[in-house]
Design a protein around this motif. Sequence first.
Motif, PDB file in Angstrom:
ATOM      1  N   PHE A  56       0.946  -1.138   0.017  1.00 26.12           N
ATOM      2  CA  PHE A  56      -0.164   0.086  -0.128  1.00 26.12           C
ATOM      3  C   PHE A  56       0.968   1.202   0.026  1.00 26.12           C
ATOM      4  CE2 PHE A  56       0.405  -0.154   4.529  1.00 26.12           C
ATOM      5  CZ  PHE A  56       0.757  -1.659   4.778  1.00 26.12           C
ATOM      6  N   GLU A  58       0.620   5.822  -0.774  1.00 20.55           N
ATOM      7  CA  GLU A  58      -0.019   7.054  -0.994  1.00 20.55           C
ATOM      8  C   GLU A  58      -0.617   7.313  -2.599  1.00 20.55           C
ATOM      9  OE1 GLU A  58       1.496  11.496  -0.155  1.00 20.55           O
ATOM     10  OE2 GLU A  58       0.940  10.443   1.595  1.00 20.55           O
ATOM     11  N   SER A  66      -2.639  12.553  -0.391  1.00 20.90           N
ATOM     12  CA  SER A  66      -2.418  11.891   0.847  1.00 20.90           C
ATOM     13  C   SER A  66      -3.769  11.556   1.393  1.00 20.90           C
ATOM     14  CB  SER A  66      -1.564  12.629   1.822  1.00 20.90           C
ATOM     15  OG  SER A  66      -2.358  13.912   2.048  1.00 20.90           O
ATOM     16  N   LYS A  69      -5.325   6.041  -0.292  1.00 23.73           N
ATOM     17  CA  LYS A  69      -4.115   4.839  -0.591  1.00 23.73           C
ATOM     18  C   LYS A  69      -4.511   4.202  -1.594  1.00 23.73           C
ATOM     19  CE  LYS A  69      -5.319   4.145   3.982  1.00 23.73           C
ATOM     20  NZ  LYS A  69      -5.115   3.502   5.237  1.00 23.73           N
ATOM     21  N   SER A  86      -8.041   6.997   3.622  1.00 23.55           N
ATOM     22  CA  SER A  86      -7.128   7.081   4.494  1.00 23.55           C
ATOM     23  C   SER A  86      -7.674   6.354   5.690  1.00 23.55           C
ATOM     24  CB  SER A  86      -6.313   8.187   4.828  1.00 23.55           C
ATOM     25  OG  SER A  86      -7.260   9.147   5.420  1.00 23.55           O
ATOM     26  N   GLU A  90      -5.745  -1.213   5.500  1.00 22.54           N
ATOM     27  CA  GLU A  90      -4.952  -1.803   4.526  1.00 22.54           C
ATOM     28  C   GLU A  90      -4.834  -3.419   4.630  1.00 22.54           C
ATOM     29  OE1 GLU A  90      -3.578   0.304   6.915  1.00 22.54           O
ATOM     30  OE2 GLU A  90      -2.731   1.955   5.763  1.00 22.54           O
TER      31      GLU A  90
END
Length: 200
Positions: A56, A58, A66, A69, A86, A90
Amino acid sequence: MVQSQAPWPCTNVVTNFRCRQKSTKYRSLQTEDTEQQIIRETFHLVSKRDENVCNFLEGGLLIGGSENKLIYRHYATLYFVFCVDSSESELGILDLIQVFVETLDKCFENVCELDLIFHMDKVHNILAEMVMGGMVLETNMSEISTQAEAHSKMEKSEAGIAGAPARAVSAVKNMNLPEMPKNINIGDISIKVPNLSSFK
C-alpha cells in the motif's frame, strides 16, 4: 477500491506489466482521457515498487494524494489495485483483494488474463456482489460465486427468450416441405398460412 467519501472515482483497476488495462470500475462517469490518465498514474506508482515492500502507498495527484491510499496485490502478470480513503484498513483491503482473486479463480476455473478481457461483464458482476457504492457487501466466496452464477443464468435465459421468435421462423424456413400449404383445415377451423418468404 473501497472508499467512503474519497474523491477518486475508480473502484478497482486490473492491469498487466505493460500497463494494459484489463478491468476498471469507476464509481462515476469519467472522460476516456481522464480514465487513461488515472490508469497510467496508478500503474506508474505501483509498478515501480520493489517486490519486498508493503502493498500500500499514498495516492498520486489524480487519485487524491495523501487523502487516499492505493492497495494492491501482484499475481503473475496482473496487478489488482483498490483505492481507499485513509481511514480504511490496509490489511482488510488486502484480504478483500485476495477474496476477489480467489472468487475469480473459482468462477472461471483457473482464471487467466483472457478471462478478464472476454468476460468483463462477469468480472464486474462478481465485484458488484462484493463491493457496491464503496461499501463491502459480501466476503464469502461461496455466496459471491452462487450469486454471480445466478446472474449469468438469468442473462442467458433472457437472451434465449429474446431469440426464440427468430429461431422459430428460421426452423420453419428450413423445413424441407415439398410445398408449403396455403390453408390448414382442422375440423370446422380453417387457418390461413402466412407467406414465409417475406421473412427472409
